[in-house]
Design a protein around this motif. Structure first.
Motif, PDB file in Angstrom:
ATOM      1  N   TRP A 147       7.427  16.926   9.233  1.00 31.24           N
ATOM      2  CA  TRP A 147       6.751  16.421   8.030  1.00 31.24           C
ATOM      3  C   TRP A 147       6.705  17.468   6.938  1.00 31.24           C
ATOM      4  O   TRP A 147       6.838  17.146   5.760  1.00 31.24           O
ATOM      5  CB  TRP A 147       5.362  15.890   8.386  1.00 31.24           C
TER       6      TRP A 147
ATOM      7  N   ILE B  59       9.832   1.411  -0.159  1.00 25.35           N
ATOM      8  CA  ILE B  59       9.312   2.755   0.169  1.00 25.35           C
ATOM      9  C   ILE B  59       8.007   2.624   0.957  1.00 25.35           C
ATOM     10  O   ILE B  59       7.826   3.248   2.012  1.00 25.35           O
ATOM     11  CB  ILE B  59       9.104   3.587  -1.116  1.00 25.35           C
ATOM     12  N   TYR B  60       7.117   1.760   0.460  1.00 29.43           N
ATOM     13  CA  TYR B  60       5.835   1.638   1.156  1.00 29.43           C
ATOM     14  C   TYR B  60       5.947   0.831   2.444  1.00 29.43           C
ATOM     15  O   TYR B  60       5.171   1.050   3.374  1.00 29.43           O
ATOM     16  CB  TYR B  60       4.760   1.065   0.216  1.00 29.43           C
TER      17      TYR B  60
ATOM     18  N   PHE C  43       6.976   3.314   4.818  1.00 29.29           N
ATOM     19  CA  PHE C  43       5.804   4.124   5.170  1.00 29.29           C
ATOM     20  C   PHE C  43       4.951   3.391   6.212  1.00 29.29           C
ATOM     21  O   PHE C  43       4.452   3.992   7.168  1.00 29.29           O
ATOM     22  CB  PHE C  43       5.006   4.387   3.888  1.00 29.29           C
TER      23      PHE C  43
ATOM     24  N   ILE D  29       6.496   3.749   9.495  1.00 26.06           N
ATOM     25  CA  ILE D  29       6.258   5.104  10.027  1.00 26.06           C
ATOM     26  C   ILE D  29       4.864   5.178  10.656  1.00 26.06           C
ATOM     27  O   ILE D  29       4.693   5.713  11.757  1.00 26.06           O
ATOM     28  CB  ILE D  29       6.409   6.157   8.904  1.00 26.06           C
TER      29      ILE D  29
ATOM     30  N   ILE E 141      12.894   4.265   3.365  1.00 25.29           N
ATOM     31  CA  ILE E 141      12.377   5.048   2.240  1.00 25.29           C
ATOM     32  C   ILE E 141      13.532   5.695   1.471  1.00 25.29           C
ATOM     33  O   ILE E 141      13.511   5.819   0.258  1.00 25.29           O
ATOM     34  CB  ILE E 141      11.374   6.114   2.761  1.00 25.29           C
ATOM     35  N   MET E 142      14.568   6.068   2.211  1.00 23.68           N
ATOM     36  CA  MET E 142      15.731   6.694   1.567  1.00 23.68           C
ATOM     37  C   MET E 142      16.676   5.650   0.964  1.00 23.68           C
ATOM     38  O   MET E 142      17.700   5.999   0.383  1.00 23.68           O
ATOM     39  CB  MET E 142      16.488   7.532   2.603  1.00 23.68           C
TER      40      MET E 142
ATOM     41  N   LYS F 240      -3.822   3.518   1.180  1.00 25.41           N
ATOM     42  CA  LYS F 240      -2.674   4.011   1.981  1.00 25.41           C
ATOM     43  C   LYS F 240      -2.933   5.447   2.439  1.00 25.41           C
ATOM     44  O   LYS F 240      -2.685   5.797   3.589  1.00 25.41           O
ATOM     45  CB  LYS F 240      -1.390   3.958   1.150  1.00 25.41           C
TER      46      LYS F 240
ATOM     47  N   PHE G  46      -3.354   6.668   6.344  1.00 24.24           N
ATOM     48  CA  PHE G  46      -2.508   7.736   6.897  1.00 24.24           C
ATOM     49  C   PHE G  46      -3.360   8.881   7.454  1.00 24.24           C
ATOM     50  O   PHE G  46      -3.115   9.375   8.552  1.00 24.24           O
ATOM     51  CB  PHE G  46      -1.552   8.247   5.815  1.00 24.24           C
TER      52      PHE G  46
ATOM     53  N   VAL H   1      -3.371  10.061  11.366  1.00 23.74           N
ATOM     54  CA  VAL H   1      -2.988  11.429  11.768  1.00 23.74           C
ATOM     55  C   VAL H   1      -4.144  12.117  12.487  1.00 23.74           C
ATOM     56  O   VAL H   1      -3.954  12.782  13.506  1.00 23.74           O
ATOM     57  CB  VAL H   1      -2.519  12.258  10.546  1.00 23.74           C
TER      58      VAL H   1
END
Lengths: 490, 259
Positions: free
Chosen positions: A30, A207-208, A211, A214, A275-276, A463, A467, A471
């Motif tokens: 990360w 992108i989100y 996310f 992920i 996301i890429m 968001k 996250f 985590v």
């Protein structure tokens, strides 16, 4: 503050460590991704610079996981690409086939040496009563995945499904694309190469949504799988040391663990790629909802099962050569699929039993289709499928045949339901996590799609909060041990 | 570029928060302790530091052997008996056994104490069954707080040691999480010189029960025993550090707690 020490530790984190491959759920990944992302975003519009940057990052990613073996990846990509270019210039079928054969043989030889050499030698020495001394071979991470990608590329070029890439760089991008490099999904050339050419930019929603995937992946892999595995490990390490109820919980636990572990990592890979701006195909589709084995393999490790279908089953003749050959082809394909998972007879057995199960299901289809489609019929089908799949996971996971049988025997011969309340009381966190994943898996698919959409549309601060909570939960559970004992006192 | 900013900002802010929080020892939110991600520790750790904070060699009371013994290089058959602490210690000792050509048998008797072992002949029976050439014991954790322990347990500790007979052994003392009422002194008094490893005073990362060392910490605990043996054990055996973190004993026997 000792800065030299900090630099030393950072340098250590950034260099290859044998026992610390770079995985998406690690802090070091990360930290690097935070640096990677803005550079990637800047270069995305300049295609060639983006390609160079991502290939360099992917090779570094592979170096961090497998050390100097990243050179093997470079070598494989160079050989494949050169042969694909040579192949399309050939006029005769024989020469074209020769190019495919050389590329496939080279890829498989490397895989066989690193993954199967000791296994074959051990078997040989057992047959001739020899003295087996294993070679000191380190298995490069992800070699099974990128070897299959390399084979699919050259075969697709031969079949005319894809054109060879104009440059080595584009091919290297495909083969080494870091989100899918070490644990899949197995990326298919015909699906992925056009995306490299188009260089489509990801939308804000993508992108989100990436996310979101992920976050789901982190929950499945780092929170649930890593925690529940501790208990499952105890059961498999000591097959007769626990009651039948505890063994059964270990088997159910491992069934969920392998799903969370693998599908969680796939979710992270798919999310990062999205996301890429790249779409990877789905790898898991709620496999434990399957009502039969055929359906299970359409939902489990989809990129592998579809690869096996297209590059093993169909070339073997598929279902075009009669009923009996269809079953044999099915069986052989699953046998190879089993061996792909690891160099041991237990994987061969696991694959063979799945192959046999698929054949039985195919053979029973005319008879099964006559049974009315009632809820209780579906329940029985589901129960048979999940029990069969779970039992085979025991052979997949246990260290030996004996251990597998001991665990299964223990479940049937030493089962006492009165242990259940104590079990729940002592291992309540394990039970809670198991309940969470079982319920989550059982929820309708559209609910998950809806949750994903909600997350994408939610305010930025929400968001961030989600996250942070996820985590922190991972951190909380990281150092948490499952109580190994059913008894509170030790 | 703009599209990525929001996502990137989430990563950066989260990273900064976890990095900053990892600099604090303990943070409580509404009485709930937030664990540290350990990022700062990872960045500032000295090379090759272990979890064990200080070497227990410094606090071995009467058990230090004055002259280092010659290490017995022959493969041993090891019997490892004790309480639930073996769950953590045994896999690591099995790794040592595997790497050094020894064979390990483990007997875990949950909730057991010196009394439980000492009032039975179980140890002797296992010695007869497995014919070990070396014995490891890990007992005492379940009796850290027993009152008048010297009077109540002395005969049981003596009985355990007498069951071992002339076999060389190492008794690994309990990993105290609070001061004990005398179990360590009792074992040290009865054990042969160079046969008791004092674990009291070592630092352990504990599991959530606050008593058992975590698996990793238990592995390091076993490493400390292995490091201690060559110079301090009465009968040191080959204990080269294995590459594998853990292994499986040849056989594990589980005994359920006495009702």
């Amino acid at each position: 503050m000792d800065f030299s020490l900090i630099w030393h530790n950072i340098a250590e984190l950034l260099t290859y460590q044998k026992d610390a491959p770079m995985i998406f759920s690690s802090g070091i990944f990360w930290a690097l991704f935070i640096v990677f992302m803005p550079v990637y975003a800047m270069l995305k519009e300049r295609r060639w610079q983006m390609l160079v940057f991502v290939v360099a990052f992917s090779l570094y990613f592979y170096y961090k996981s497998s050390g100097v073996f990243f050179l093997l990846l470079v070598g494989t990509s160079l050989l494949d690409w050169t042969l694909s270019k040579v192949l399309v210039r050939q006029k005769t079928e024989l020469k074209r086939k020769l190019c495919v054969a050389v590329s496939v043989a080279a890829s498989l030889s490397v895989l066989c040496y690193f993954k199967y050499a000791n296994f074959f030698m051990w078997n040989w020495s057992m047959m001739v009563n020899g003295n087996f001394q294993p070679l000191d071979i380190i298995l490069p991470v992800g070699i099974s995945f990128y070897t299959f990608q390399s084979i699919s590329y050259i075969v697709d070029v031969y079949k005319g499904r894809v054109k060879p890439t104009d440059t080595w760089l584009e091919y290297a991008f495909f083969l080494s694309f870091f989100p899918a490099l070490v644990a899949g999904p197995i990326v298919r050339a015909d699906y992925f190469l056009p995306q490299i050419k188009d260089n489509t930019r990801a939308t804000q929603e993508e992108i989100y949504y990436g996310f979101w995937l992920i976050i789901l992946g982190v929950i499945k892999k780092s929170l649930i799988a890593d925690y529940i595995s501790q208990y499952n490990d105890l059961i498999f390490a000591n097959p007769t040391g626990y009651t039948g109820l505890e063994s059964l919980m270990g088997v159910i636990g491992y069934t969920m663990q392998i799903y969370c572990d693998f599908s969680g990592y796939s979710d992270m890979a798919i999310g990062i790629a999205l996301i890429m701006g790249f779409k990877l195909s789905a790898n898991f589709d709620f496999p434990y909802k399957s009502l039969n084995l055929t359906e299970f393999w359409r939902r489990w490790h989809i990129s592998l099962s579809s690869w096996l279908r297209d590059y093993v089953y169909i070339p073997l003749g598929g279902n075009r050569k009669g009923t009996f050959r269809t079953y044999v082809n099915n069986f052989l394909t699953m046998l190879i699929g089993g061996l792909w998972h690891g160099a041991a007879w237990k994987f061969v057995f696991w694959g063979a039993m799945h192959g046999a199960g698929l054949a039985v299901h195919k053979a029973s289809k005319p008879w099964l289709s006559r049974i009315p489609d009632k809820w209780w019929v579906r329940s029985v089908c589901w129960a048979i499928t999940i029990i069969y799949v779970s039992l085979l996971w025991v052979f997949f996971r246990a260290d030996s045949w004996m251990d597998s049988w001991l665990i299964i025997k223990n479940i049937f011969s030493n089962f006492h339901i009165d242990y259940l309340p104590v079990f729940v009381e002592v291992r309540y966190v394990w039970c809670i996590l198991m309940s969470v994943i079982i319920i989550a898996h059982a929820l309708p698919k559209r609910w998950w799609a809806l949750a994903g959409e909600r997350f994408v549309r939610s305010p930025w601060i929400v968001k961030l909060a989600v996250f942070l909570i996820v985590v922190q939960l991972v951190v909380q559970f990281m150092s948490e041990d499952v109580s190994p004992f059913i008894y509170f006192q030790f | 570029m703009k599209k990525y900013f929001g996502f990137w900002a989430i990563l950066v802010i989260s990273f900064a928060i976890f990095l900053t929080l990892s600099g604090f020892d303990s943070i409580k939110v509404g009485g709930f302790e937030l664990r540290s991600s350990g990022m700062i520790d990872r960045l500032t750790k000295a090379p090759d530091t272990a979890v064990v904070a200080h070497d227990s060699l410094a606090c071995m009371p009467d058990t230090v052997v004055e002259q280092p013994k010659e290490v017995d290089e022959t493969p041993q058959t090891i019997l490892f008996i004790g309480d639930s602490m073996l769950e953590g210690l045994s896999p690591r000792l099995a790794a040592y056994a595997e790497a050094n050509g020894h064979t390990l048998y483990s007997v875990i008797w949950y909730s057991s104490t010196s009394e439980v072992w000492g009032e039975t002949t179980k140890l002797q029976e296992y010695i007869e069954e497995f014919k070990p050439t070396y014995v490891f014991i890990s007992l005492g954790a379940n009796e850290l707080f027993v009152r008048n322990i010297a009077e109540r347990r002395d005969k049981f500790v003596k009985n355990i040691i007498s069951q071992i007979g002339n076999l060389p052994y190492v008794w690994i003392g309990p990993p105290n999480w609070k001061p004990d009422t005398g179990i360590n002194d009792l074992i040290a008094k009865n054990a042969r010189n160079g046969s008791f490893f004092l674990s009291n005073g070592m630092h352990f990362d504990r599991a959530k029960d606050g008593a058992h060392p975590t698996r990793k910490s238990a592995g390091l605990w076993m490493d400390s025993v292995a490091r201690w043996m060559p110079e301090h054990a009465a009968h040191p055996i080959k204990m080269d550090k294995p590459e594998a973190a853990k292994a499986r004993p040849k056989r594990v026997i589980i005994l359920q707690p006495k009702k």
